[in-house]
Design an enzyme around this catalytic site. Sequence first.
Site, PDB file in Angstrom:
ATOM      1  N   ALA A   6      20.324 -28.780 -47.486  1.00 25.80           N
ATOM      2  CA  ALA A   6      20.085 -29.017 -46.064  1.00 25.80           C
ATOM      3  C   ALA A   6      18.987 -30.052 -45.918  1.00 25.80           C
ATOM      4  CB  ALA A   6      19.688 -27.722 -45.359  1.00 25.80           C
ATOM      5  N   CYS A   7      19.195 -30.947 -44.963  1.00 26.22           N
ATOM      6  CA  CYS A   7      18.206 -31.996 -44.735  1.00 26.22           C
ATOM      7  C   CYS A   7      18.204 -32.388 -43.261  1.00 26.22           C
ATOM      8  CB  CYS A   7      18.502 -33.189 -45.621  1.00 26.22           C
ATOM      9  SG  CYS A   7      20.073 -33.961 -45.232  1.00 26.22           S
ATOM     10  N   ALA A   8      17.549 -33.488 -42.959  1.00 22.37           N
ATOM     11  CA  ALA A   8      17.412 -33.913 -41.571  1.00 22.37           C
ATOM     12  C   ALA A   8      18.691 -34.539 -41.028  1.00 22.37           C
ATOM     13  CB  ALA A   8      16.246 -34.882 -41.430  1.00 22.37           C
ATOM     14  N   GLN A  38      20.034 -29.462 -41.253  1.00 18.58           N
ATOM     15  CA  GLN A  38      19.260 -28.215 -41.237  1.00 18.58           C
ATOM     16  C   GLN A  38      19.543 -27.336 -40.016  1.00 18.58           C
ATOM     17  OE1 GLN A  38      15.080 -28.908 -40.863  1.00 18.58           O
ATOM     18  NE2 GLN A  38      15.335 -30.357 -39.202  1.00 18.58           N
TER      19      GLN A  38
END
Length: 102
Positions: A6-8, A38
């Site tokens: 998960a990331c931006a 995310q």
Amino acid sequence: MRIMLACAAGMSTSILVSKMEEAAKQQGKDYKIWAIDQSLIEDELGNFDVLLLGPQVQHTKRKVTRLVGDRAPVAVIKPVDYGRGDGAAVLQFAEELIEKGE
């Protein structure tokens, strides 16, 4: 094993996913590896064995860990491995987290 990242936004993380898939294939491992924004973590609860956060969202780790609870380990990808796009190192990190049950 099901590994979720998960990331931006998902752009650089999707590149890392490809490198992780390549490393897993070279090692003869059939893992499901994918990346999400995310904000979608809650929608994926129960669908992953380990959750790796991109370094750019490490500030959310405490909140995400509470959300995930004891369903799966949650950790931040090491910035050096992330920056290098070292799929094999991140894959090994995910495997170690599951082995430890952290």
